[in-house]
Scaffold this active site. Structure first.
Site, PDB file in Angstrom:
ATOM      1  N   GLY A 433      42.252  37.362  42.069  1.00 41.62           N
ATOM      2  CA  GLY A 433      41.647  38.153  43.125  1.00 41.62           C
ATOM      3  C   GLY A 433      40.662  39.190  42.630  1.00 41.62           C
ATOM      4  N   LYS A 449      43.891  44.975  45.764  1.00 43.93           N
ATOM      5  CA  LYS A 449      43.559  43.641  45.276  1.00 43.93           C
ATOM      6  C   LYS A 449      43.522  42.642  46.428  1.00 43.93           C
ATOM      7  CE  LYS A 449      45.680  40.088  42.379  1.00 43.93           C
ATOM      8  NZ  LYS A 449      46.751  39.861  41.418  1.00 43.93           N
ATOM      9  N   ASP A 545      50.963  35.019  32.172  1.00 41.84           N
ATOM     10  CA  ASP A 545      49.523  35.237  31.983  1.00 41.84           C
ATOM     11  C   ASP A 545      49.298  36.515  31.176  1.00 41.84           C
ATOM     12  OD1 ASP A 545      46.876  34.630  32.107  1.00 41.84           O
ATOM     13  OD2 ASP A 545      46.560  35.397  34.125  1.00 41.84           O
TER      14      ASP A 545
END
Length: 743
Positions: A433, A449, A545
């Protein structure tokens, strides 16, 4: 213990407000029974409370100590009364805090005797605990014994406390579970937090007025931190205010008590004063309260206690731009005399006609706007349901801790905060995003976000991030304030981190490169956050991530792990999850790529790449001299196993004299980058090793040996296996260069 200065100031302000309220209601009528004192010092004493025989309702007796200056009002066995509110039916008292150095203890908290009709207000108080590595529990006891549910909070401590709020480090707070019926006492239980070290500290648990505590929370938490560091002349609060509620039982005997039937056989009840009404408490018909009717003010519990308000004497509250006429329970505002001349009449008619036309136009515009608002409302409701709003509401309502930390924002609030998502407010963007800078109505700066893609998978990742962050509480994990579900694209509201990403400071154009000392601390803080997610959070979480672009830095360069859109929560009996390959080029675990099985060691591999970035200031995928794209991880391991760390080590580290520590960190990074997950350390082992490096408590050769022992059983770190390591990492390099990794 003594009350700190700000606490006394708060109580003083409340006393002044009580004095103003007493002055405002003095004209409305009596507040006590005839011949009974109406105040003690600065505190007014309205009936059913009273001082002296015949002045109070049963269970509402108070005493006034006039030997003190000013006189003080007391309830039961010497508990000071700060104020009494008739409209709220509350009594605010001052209770002492008991501090203990015992690791575990049991106690109780009860309403001062005689309790009578008083009970703790669950809506106005909080349960607070000060201490280290402890779990505190508040267990309600009704007249029939203990109740099955209770209020619980936990507090931990690290080696260095930095308390500024009761968020779980040295101090915690939680709401009090509401209980129907009489509740004169609570059980208090304090136990050691399983899995944490025996941290010797003062401990205290208490109930406190949540409005007062919100004002004094930062000061109390800071003083507690200084107390653990043995600062001199630190004064902790010795007593705190608590809010009690009260109500009256119905007695069907008119003339003896406050509430009586309206007539023979009537099922409704009236209060003693005319111009008043009664209402039930918690749906209990036999427990009621009284209040003056609209336009009246005073004490509804005594005869003629509710008196008409003369609104004409209060123009600031009841404005009138004409002639004010007071009426029973209301007032009328008549226009002043107009001009009777013909020109004046024509003027009035013209103005009236103009206003009539204007109102017609405005009316048509309002009708059109109403239809637009209705369509927009229906659309917001549609998005709310599609964005799993009902699921999120259920999650928040089922967990009070999450409800306190997570707010569902309206679209209007976030539109104002971001100037309708102005492009100039964009802070950056990731795979999940775009992030905007926002300023809320309370002037609080936040990061908002917005997901990029409107597909179900992205919406599921959004809900995933909300669920994980709402249950996460760590100083090195970005804090989630709330979310907005009224848009086609879900929105998340985070704390604002002002100093950019670690990637920017390592690979950007920053004018002040990070020192080796700062890099070590950032590595340790990041490792602590990941270890917390893996092992200490209420639900174990695999981030999936980990990369330098997802490590945010505050102004004092404190690390904050962010972007949990791809994260997965794991139950205690699971060691990994099978998922579609997802990650970031250069950080992806080779074992995960080949097997599609993600484990906690996959996060360890990604963290190993970050360690190499901190050592070299080279991007994870870089161009060699032959313009060929290379993997930093494989290139670094090849050089380490050939004992050529100096060929790739950042020159700034050498200039700052950090070569010795850098060698230990390099060996740790090599272990994290092992091709097999079983050969990698856990994040707790990584955290421990980095703590040793930062504190310099262990000689660097011993540190290298410790890394080797913690990570592998048979693997050697000498150069005799460099050819095998090079071959294995060549395979990794081959698949990295030939594959497009989906994000």
């Amino acid at each position: 213990m003594r009350i700190a200065g700000s606490s006394r100031a708060t109580i003083g302000v409340i006393g002044a407000l009580n004095s103003l309220l007493l002055l405002a209601t003095a004209l409305a009528g009596p507040i006590a029974l005839p011949g009974c004192p109406e105040s003690c010092g600065d505190v007014r004493v309205p009936y059913p409370f009273g001082i002296g025989q015949g002045c109070f309702h049963n269970g509402f007796n108070l005493t006034c100590d006039e030997t003190q200056h000013p006189p003080k009002l007391f309830l039961g066995d010497g508990v000071e009364v700060l104020n009494i509110s008739l409209p709220d039916c509350t009594v605010r008292i001052q209770r002492n805090i008991s501090w203990s150095r015992h690791a575990e203890f049991n106690g109780s908290w009860s309403v001062p005797a005689p309790a009578g009709p008083l009970r703790v207000s669950s809506a106005r108080n909080s349960f607070v605990a000060f201490g280290c590595n402890m779990v505190a529990k508040l267990i309600p006891y009704s007249t029939l014994g203990p109740i099955t549910y209770s209020s619980i909070c936990a507090a931990v401590c690290s080696e260095t406390l930095s308390g500024s709020s009761c968020s779980g480090v040295g101090c915690c707070r939680t709401s009090i579970a509401p209980v129907k019926g009489d509740l004169p006492s609570y059980g208090v239980q304090v136990k050691h937090l399983v899995g944490q070290s025996d941290y010797v500290s003062d401990r205290a648990v208490f109930i406190v007025d949540q409005d007062w505590f919100s004002i004094n929370e930062a000061e109390m938490a800071s003083n507690f931190t200084k107390l653990q560091d043995y600062y001199e002349n630190i004064v902790m609060v010795g007593s705190v205010p608590v809010v009690l509620e009260w109500s009256l039982d119905i007695v069907r005997d008119e003339g003896l008590f406050v509430l009586s039937p309206m007539g023979p056989g009537s099922s409704d009840f009236r209060c003693l004063s005319s111009n008043s009404f009664s209402y039930t408490i918690d749906g209990n018909y036999d427990k009621r309260r009284c209040n003056c009717s609209h336009g009246y003010e005073g004490n509804p519990y005594i005869s003629d206690g509710c008196q008409d308000i003369d609104e004409c004497q209060l123009p600031d509250i009841y404005p009138c731009h004409g002639i004010c006429i007071n009426l029973p329970g209301a007032y009328r505002c008549s226009p002043k005399k107009g001009i009777r001349s013909l020109p004046g009449l024509v003027t009035i008619i013209a103005i009236s006609a103009g206003f009539g036309l204007l109102f017609s136009i405005l009316g048509a515009a309002k009708i059109t706007n109403t239809f637009k608002q209705r369509r927009a409302k229906n659309l917001r409701q549609k998005f709310f349901k599609r964005n799993h709003g009902l699921l999120l509401q259920q999650l928040i309502s089922s967990n009070k801790d999450i409800a306190e930390r997570t707010k569902i924002f309206s679209l209007e609030e976030l539109d104002q905060a971001t100037n309708k998502f102005d492009q100039n407010r964009i802070l950056g963007g990731g795979g999940h995003g775009t992030v905007y800078k926002g300023i809320l109505s309370n002037q609080h700066v936040v990061a908002i976000k917005k997901s990029k893609i409107v597909v179900q998978r992205e919406i599921d990742q959004f809900i995933n991030e909300v669920v994980i962050l709402s249950q996460t509480n760590h100083r090195n994990v970005v804090k989630l304030f709330g979310c907005c579900l009224e848009t086609e694209v879900p929105l998340l509201v985070y704390e604002f981190i002002s100093n950019g990403t670690l990637s920017y400071h390592l690979h950007g154009q920053s004018e002040n490169p990070l020192s080796w000392k700062d890099r070590l601390r950032i590595a340790l803080e990041t490792a602590r956050a990941i270890a917390y997610l893996h092992h200490a959070a209420s639900i174990s979480v695999f981030h999936r991530d980990i990369k330098s672009a997802n490590i945010l830095l505050t102004d004092p360069l404190i690390a904050k792990v962010s972007d949990f859109g791809a994260s997965r929560s794991i139950s205690v009996d699971e060691t990994g999850v099978h998922t579609a390959i997802q990650g970031t080029h250069g950080y992806l675990d080779p074992e995960y790529y080949y097997t599609s099985r993600f484990t906690e060691k996959s996060d360890v591999y990604s963290f190993g790449v970050i360690l190499v970035e901190l050592l070299t200031r080279i991007t994870p995928i870089f161009s060699s001299r032959s313009s060929e794209s290379m993997s930093l991880a494989s290139h670094f391991v090849s050089l380490i196993r050939e004992n050529r760390l100096s060929d790739i080590l950042d020159s700034q580290i050498v200039e700052e004299g950090g070569t010795t520590d850098a060698e230990v960190v390099a060996r740790l990074a090599e272990a994290c980058l092992s091709l097999k997950g079983v050969d990698r350390p856990t994040m707790r082992q990584v955290e421990t090793t980095l703590e040793d490096v930062q504190s310099s408590e262990v000689h660097h050769k011993s540190q290298i040996t410790r890394v080797t022992q913690n990570v592998t059983k048979d693997q050697s770190y000498n150069g005799n296996k460099s050819s095998e390591g090079t071959r294995l990492y060549s395979l990794e390099k081959e698949f990295i260069q030939s594959s497009e990794i989906p994000r």
